[in-house]
Design an enzyme around this catalytic site. Structure first.
Site, short mmCIF file in Angstrom:
data_model
loop_
_atom_site.label_atom_id
_atom_site.label_comp_id
_atom_site.label_asym_id
_atom_site.label_seq_id
_atom_site.Cartn_x
_atom_site.Cartn_y
_atom_site.Cartn_z
CE1 TYR A 54 -3.14 -3.39 0.16
CE2 TYR A 54 -3.71 -2.99 2.33
CZ TYR A 54 -3.27 -3.60 2.19
OH TYR A 54 -4.66 -4.41 1.73
CG HIS A 142 -0.89 -9.02 0.59
ND1 HIS A 142 -0.46 -7.47 0.09
CD2 HIS A 142 -2.13 -8.83 0.20
CE1 HIS A 142 -1.38 -6.75 0.03
NE2 HIS A 142 -2.92 -7.58 0.01
#
Length: 338
Positions: A54, A142
């Site tokens: 992110y 992830h």
């Protein structure tokens, strides 16, 4: 507060996903990012989720800075492994350089897929440094979609070892699909899975196998993407569904749901959040926000009642399967595993 699997980690049912303050799609000023986290805290949120991906670490740095004023024991934080960040001089200072990956940040680093044991540890160490913490509570693998073999053979055992060493308290996997997350539930000892966009008013892909498996195994589920990247928050032509323009037939379903919500004196946002939280396997619902206003609205919608007549009309219209739990039904949470 809900406990994650067999771990001692507890989370608030409403949680903040911090991709937005990592400049997801658009730039967010530092002060606004800080105020977004503060607004979440003031609304009672105590679970915060982030990732190196992110904003190439920006989300972790901002979240860590904002939470540094709070007692460490008072909140739960999760980050992710699987993408290591390596310095790159190709990006310069242009904020648009990382937009191909969805973030309005300079491409100062490149993401390197790495689910090896060494990569997991190196990624976590770098995350802790960016967060300014000596520990996180939860670590997720992830998006291992295209790296399943390495994730199961190397990445997962590395997380299991970190949990045994007490470096982290709970482990899991986070993905935008249900199938591989179901495999994690059935074939490993994860405490939690983060399922994004696959259990919503528009997509119940997790209902058939993932959620029943989680209930049976005592594994917790955190639902992300409750608004399917925007369509369920603001259904209109041009809105996004799963991060691309919503197909016409999906937009029509969202508009029909929105009209039903309006007829029953509620909002589609409230219904979308309530639906995700109603399944007994779900421990928390992550909402992404990039402003204090968005946070406060989500908190308000999350606590707003949704009339039973709305759910009945939705089912009568064939827009929800009969076996999808809705608020108010007798669907108790699973017993805590011994």
């Amino acid at each position: 507060m809900n406990r994650l699997g067999r771990s001692g980690v507890e989370i608030t049912t409403l949680a903040l996903g911090a991709a937005g303050i990592g400049n997801l799609f658009t730039e967010v000023p530092d002060e606004q990012a800080y105020e977004t986290v503060v607004a979440a805290w003031d609304a009672g949120v105590r679970y915060f989720d982030t990732a190196p991906h992110y904003g190439i670490g920006l989300s972790e740095r901002r979240l860590g800075a904002a939470l540094s004023e709070r007692p460490r024991s008072a909140y739960t934080i999760s980050t992710k492994v699987g993408r290591r960040l390596e310095p790159s001089d190709a990006g310069g200072d242009d904020l648009a350089n990382d937009l191909a990956n969805g973030f309005a940040v300079p491409a100062t680093h490149r993401r390197v897929w790495d689910f090896s044991a060494d990569g997991v540890r190196r990624s976590l160490e770098a995350s802790l440094e960016r967060l300014g913490l000596d520990r996180v509570d939860v670590v997720y693998l992830h998006d291992p979609d295209d790296h399943a073999e390495q994730a199961f053979r190397e990445g997962y055992p590395a997380l299991e070892k970190l949990r045994a060493e007490g470096v982290v308290s709970a482990i899991g996997a986070g993905m935008n699909q249900a199938e591989m997350l179901t495999r994690f539930i059935l074939d490993t000892d994860v405490d939690v899975v983060l399922c994004a966009g696959r259990y919503t008013l528009l997509d119940q892909g997790a209902l058939a196998e993932l959620l029943p498996a989680a209930q049976e195994r005592g594994t917790s589920v955190v639902v992300g993407g409750a608004f399917n990247s925007g369509l369920l928050a603001d259904p209109r032509p041009g809105a996004t569904f799963n991060y691309t323009a919503a197909p016409p037939e999906v937009l029509d379903r969202a508009l029909a749901l929105d009209a039903m919500a309006d007829r029953h004196g509620t909002t589609l946002r409230a219904a979308a959040l309530a639906f995700c939280a109603a399944h007994p396997a779900v421990a928390g619902v992550l909402v992404g926000a990039k402003s204090p206003h968005e946070v406060r609205d989500c908190a308000e919608q999350f606590t707003a009642p949704v009339p039973a007549a709305f759910w009945q009309e939705v089912r009568d219209a064939g827009l929800l399967p009969a076996d999808a739990p809705v608020p108010g039904e007798d669907a108790s949470k699973p017993e805590e595993p011994s």
